[in-house]
Design an enzyme around this catalytic site. Structure first.
Site, PDB file in Angstrom:
ATOM      1  N   CYS A 165       0.847  -1.194   0.000  1.00 35.76           N
ATOM      2  CA  CYS A 165       0.000   0.000   0.000  1.00 35.76           C
ATOM      3  C   CYS A 165       0.879   1.239   0.000  1.00 35.76           C
ATOM      4  CB  CYS A 165      -0.910  -0.013   1.232  1.00 35.76           C
ATOM      5  SG  CYS A 165      -1.883   1.498   1.433  1.00 35.76           S
TER       6      CYS A 165
ATOM      7  N   TRP B 216      -5.568  -3.033  -3.558  1.00 32.05           N
ATOM      8  CA  TRP B 216      -6.324  -2.753  -4.776  1.00 32.05           C
ATOM      9  C   TRP B 216      -5.526  -1.775  -5.641  1.00 32.05           C
ATOM     10  CZ3 TRP B 216     -11.566  -4.543  -5.336  1.00 32.05           C
ATOM     11  CH2 TRP B 216     -12.043  -5.259  -4.229  1.00 32.05           C
TER      12      TRP B 216
ATOM     13  N   ARG C  64     -11.075  -0.925   1.987  1.00 35.72           N
ATOM     14  CA  ARG C  64     -11.794  -0.218   3.048  1.00 35.72           C
ATOM     15  C   ARG C  64     -11.654  -0.927   4.385  1.00 35.72           C
ATOM     16  NH1 ARG C  64     -17.401   2.436   1.024  1.00 35.72           N
ATOM     17  NH2 ARG C  64     -16.980   2.553  -1.197  1.00 35.72           N
TER      18      ARG C  64
ATOM     19  N   TYR D 181     -14.099  -3.083  -8.339  1.00 38.71           N
ATOM     20  CA  TYR D 181     -14.947  -2.220  -7.510  1.00 38.71           C
ATOM     21  C   TYR D 181     -14.996  -0.823  -8.115  1.00 38.71           C
ATOM     22  CZ  TYR D 181     -17.245  -0.859  -3.145  1.00 38.71           C
ATOM     23  OH  TYR D 181     -18.172  -0.456  -2.210  1.00 38.71           O
TER      24      TYR D 181
ATOM     25  N   TYR E 222     -15.771   3.082  -7.011  1.00 36.87           N
ATOM     26  CA  TYR E 222     -15.970   4.018  -5.907  1.00 36.87           C
ATOM     27  C   TYR E 222     -16.940   5.144  -6.270  1.00 36.87           C
ATOM     28  CZ  TYR E 222     -12.032   1.940  -3.371  1.00 36.87           C
ATOM     29  OH  TYR E 222     -11.213   1.077  -2.689  1.00 36.87           O
TER      30      TYR E 222
ATOM     31  N   ASP F 103     -20.686   2.550  -6.351  1.00 37.37           N
ATOM     32  CA  ASP F 103     -20.188   2.213  -5.010  1.00 37.37           C
ATOM     33  C   ASP F 103     -20.425   0.743  -4.656  1.00 37.37           C
ATOM     34  OD1 ASP F 103     -18.908   2.603  -2.638  1.00 37.37           O
ATOM     35  OD2 ASP F 103     -20.667   3.365  -1.582  1.00 37.37           O
TER      36      ASP F 103
ATOM     37  N   CYS G 156     -28.211 -23.634   9.977  1.00 40.46           N
ATOM     38  CA  CYS G 156     -28.553 -24.211  11.279  1.00 40.46           C
ATOM     39  C   CYS G 156     -29.831 -25.041  11.205  1.00 40.46           C
ATOM     40  CB  CYS G 156     -28.679 -23.119  12.331  1.00 40.46           C
ATOM     41  SG  CYS G 156     -29.783 -21.766  11.871  1.00 40.46           S
TER      42      CYS G 156
ATOM     43  N   HIS H  18     -32.595 -18.372  13.983  1.00 42.40           N
ATOM     44  CA  HIS H  18     -31.614 -19.425  14.263  1.00 42.40           C
ATOM     45  C   HIS H  18     -32.308 -20.652  14.838  1.00 42.40           C
ATOM     46  CE1 HIS H  18     -27.737 -21.148  15.016  1.00 42.40           C
ATOM     47  NE2 HIS H  18     -27.915 -21.205  16.320  1.00 42.40           N
TER      48      HIS H  18
END
Length: 760
Positions: free
Chosen positions: A78, A88, A100, A142, A144, A149, A219, A712
């Protein structure tokens, strides 16, 4: 062959010392999407909206700044903080930034989004490094842009990447995609807080005490699998499971299956699942559990060798079902019935190839036979008091009981039970179930009152009586059980329609005794002093149900997904023409409290002589002849007789005997004429097991939430003199089993305890 010289952990430190090819290979293996992951992703994508094509890809600005992205993943960092995870690359200027930050603080550095904003929001499209392969469709892209978005498709991705020196043909997947991370996050949510919250539960492990991994809203399936295959239903454990410590590979049902067919074979996957639950092979060692609680994050269940993800079973059973193949929550009762039907079909097919032995009986006992019962309705003509009896056309496996709220008494809710349907639920599931607010008092109704309501007299309006020359007259109807199955499943109808026509959960406690006596609900046949409707005239009876409309299966499925019983939905659709869901919901809203709402519809009648001789519904015969298109009415009628009137099983029987269909039908006729089989039978039906009417409670399936399609599910099963909670992977001694809150109750006939049916 090679030998392992040393094991080295793969981390940032060791990556710098290992060869680039070794690191890339290891990352590729770790991030590889195997069959299990692919099945989970397919289910997840079925629930989600398809990714749109970005409107910005055609005229995306390109900054000719000479930036070339290195093909070596170890060089990716980065540009904002130097981090190496979740990276990215901007397709316009080649900037590499972190993804993000998530709501829980995880994720990336936010560098890619910050760069987009800092550059005037001119360069909206980015792609996740590590997800780029020769198949550009699998890359995470992606946008932005404020009007998008989200994840998008970029048709010219290969050309855009090439401008930055990225040749997709040589790229390998080295990180998990966004969809894979979402599936993983959803599947690893902890649900302990909503089951026996606050209790210091002692975990247990061993044969019959094995948890199942939640695949994300699975479940409902896990609870049913524990109920059927973990040892409570001894006969199914004997057929599909093995003794503690036994060798799974030696199981007879796994010996004769082609490996290529195994993933989709119901019997193979059921055997694998039952063996995993009953053998103890995957059970965490007791010493490791002795000092832990079920809420410990360091629980041995986090060790992959102790975890059982039932993915292949889920795909084999529900892969062709519109609901059960998805990752959405489903109704456990509906799944139970569907699973038994699938097992029955597979077992019938296996019996013809001797894969399953018939044992001592004339027929192979099916899984559903353990739970099957029939009913008899006693109809009294109010005009002259004459009586006639009608038997249910096909066996049922679940006795669905209406909760008579009119008989409720108020009781205070124990503190530990307050807000159980709402507090403590993870936020993601709370949004779905929208749990109830606490109340000082809730009604309490005895289970006995629910049974008495089911068995109480009800009125059938406008019944047409042939002995009155087809004049309509109300009938008083009373239903009783013809037989007491080895296991009895009771389903409590805890859901009703609210003022806005949306399903709501009834706030009610059920007072359940662990011992149940149903003797008074047995059908005893005609009573002394009553006069029966003449059989000759009764055979020509014409009732309003004789011209019942055809019920649309899709409409039936949608109504049942709202939590209503099969019989209730069938009544509603019958009243409104068979297809109008909105009108059916209105009818349910007005009649859901009727005493006969959950009772089976009265059997249709017909003038066709074949119906009298065969005992099958001629409407079903005609429907199958039209829909299948390659069988005669006589062939379909014979198949329906053999399968107890079940249309889907009859179709399966016909196709499985096409090689010598005439011979198979001749064999059926020969068997019928010889009176083969014993027990409580009707023409063309399977024998039904019977015994005393006394039962013992051995299992519960409880639902938390306002709707069977959300929330659940948890199972509680009796092990010796204790109750054990099965909450997905968490298995522990239960302190307070939720007897008053359960959705389904499993009772075992008392005279069958300790005496399993040897034919399984």
């Amino acid at each position: 062959g090679g030998a392992i010289v040393a094991e080295i952990a793969l981390n940032e430190e060791t990556k710098s010392r290992l060869a680039t090819q070794v690191v890339a290979s290891a990352d590729s293996v770790i991030s590889h999407s195997g069959l299990a992951v692919q099945q989970d992703l397919q289910a997840w994508e079925l629930d989600d909206e398809p990714k749109p094509v970005s409107k910005y890809y055609e005229n995306l600005p390109f900054v000719d700044n000479g930036v070339i992205v290195s093909p070596n993943p170890s060089d990716w960092k980065c540009e904002a903080d130097g981090s190496t995870e979740n990276l990215w690359v901007n397709l316009s200027d080649g900037y590499i930034g972190g993804g993000r930050k998530n709501w829980d603080g995880s994720g990336g550095s936010n560098g890619a989004l910050d760069h987009y904003l800092e550059t005037g929001s001119l360069y909206p499209l980015v792609v996740k490094l590590g997800t780029i392969t020769a198949d550009s469709e699998t890359a995470d892209c992606y946008s932005y842009a404020k009007d998008e978005d989200g994840l998008v498709k970029i048709p010219n991705l290969i050309e855009l990447l090439k401008k930055r020196g990225i040749m997709v043909a040589g790229m390998q997947k080295t990180v998990k995609s966004t969809a894979e991370l979402e599936v993983e996050l959803n599947a690893t949510y902890a649900f302990d807080a909503i089951t026996e919250a606050g209790a210091n539960l002692i975990p247990v492990s061993g044969p019959g005490l094995q948890g199942l991994q939640n695949l994300g809203n699975s479940c409902y399936m896990n609870s049913i699998l524990q109920l059927l295959l973990s040892g409570t239903v001894t006969e199914l454990s004997a057929r599909y499971g093995i003794q503690a410590g036994g060798a799974v590979e030696s199981h007879p049902l796994l010996q004769s299956i082609d490996p290529k067919q195994a993933p989709a074979d119901i019997l193979t996957q059921t055997t694998k699942m039952a063996c995993a639950l009953t053998s103890g092979t995957f059970a965490a060692p007791i010493p490791e559990l002795s000092s832990a609680t079920v809420t410990d994050s360091s629980s041995p269940s986090n060790n992959p060798k102790y975890r059982i993800p039932p993915r292949m079973f889920k795909n084999a059973v529900g892969g062709d079902h519109v609901d059960f193949r998805t990752g959405q929550q489903q109704d456990a009762a509906q799944y139970l019935q569907y699973l038994l039907e699938k097992l029955d079909r597979a077992e019938l097919g296996a019996s013809s190839t001797d894969r399953i032995s018939q044992g001592e009986g004339a027929m192979v006992p099916l899984a559903s036979d353990l739970f099957s019962f029939k009913t008899t309705s006693r109809l009294v003509c109010t005009a002259d008091g004459l009586v006639k009896y009608k038997k249910s056309p096909a066996p049922e496996t679940i006795l669905s009981l209406r909760i008579p709220m009119e008989n409720a008494s108020k009781t205070e809710v124990p503190n530990e039970e307050k807000n159980k349907d709402s507090e403590g639920a993870p936020e993601q599931k709370r949004q779905k179930s929208d749990g109830d607010e606490g109340e000082e008092e809730v009604p309490t109704i005895a289970l006995q009152a629910c049974l008495e309501s089911w068995a109480a007299d009800s009125t059938v309006d406008d019944y047409r009586w042939p002995h009155l020359k087809n004049v309509t007259s109300p009938a008083t109807e009373r239903t009783r059980l013809d037989n007491f199955p080895r296991f009895l499943i009771l389903q409590l109808q805890r859901y009703t329609l609210g003022a806005d026509w949306t399903p709501q959960k009834l706030k009610v406690n059920i007072d359940v005794s662990q011992e149940l006596d149903l003797t008074e609900f047995r059908s005893t046949g005609s009573e002394a002093g009553e006069t029966l409707v003449p059989e000759e005239e009764d055979a020509e009876a014409i009732s309003p149900q004789a011209q019942q409309p055809v019920i649309d299966e899709a409409a039936m499925s949608q109504l049942m997904d709202m939590g209503f019983s099969y019989n209730g939905c069938a009544r509603a659709l019958t009243k409104v023409g068979g297809t109008d869901i909105e009108a059916a919901m209105g009818w349910i809203f007005e009649h859901s409290q009727d005493p006969d709402f959950n009772d089976p519809l009265p059997a249709t009648s017909t003038d066709a002589p074949a119906a009298e001789s065969s005992g099958v519904d001629e409407g079903v015969v005609a429907s199958l002849v039209d829909n299948l298109g390659c069988f005669t009415s006589d062939q379909v009628r014979a198949a329906l007789q053999e399968t107890g009137g079940a249309a889907d099983r009859a179709a399966d029987w016909l196709f499985s005997h096409m090689d010598d269909l005439d011979g198979a039908i001749a064999a059926l006729e020969s068997k019928a004429s010889s009176g083969g089989g014993g027990g409580d039978t009707t023409s063309g039906s399977r024998p039904l097991e019977d015994g005393t009417g006394k039962y013992t409670l051995v299992g519960l399936v409880s639902h938390i939430g306002k709707h069977t399609g959300s929330g659940h599910y948890v199972a509680h099963l009796k092990r010796g003199d204790k109750w054990v909670i099965f909450n997905d992977e968490k298995v522990a001694i239960s302190e307070t089993p939720p007897f008053c809150h359960a959705y389904m109750y499993l009772f075992q006939r008392t005279d069958a305890i300790g005496s399993p049916n040897p034919n399984y």
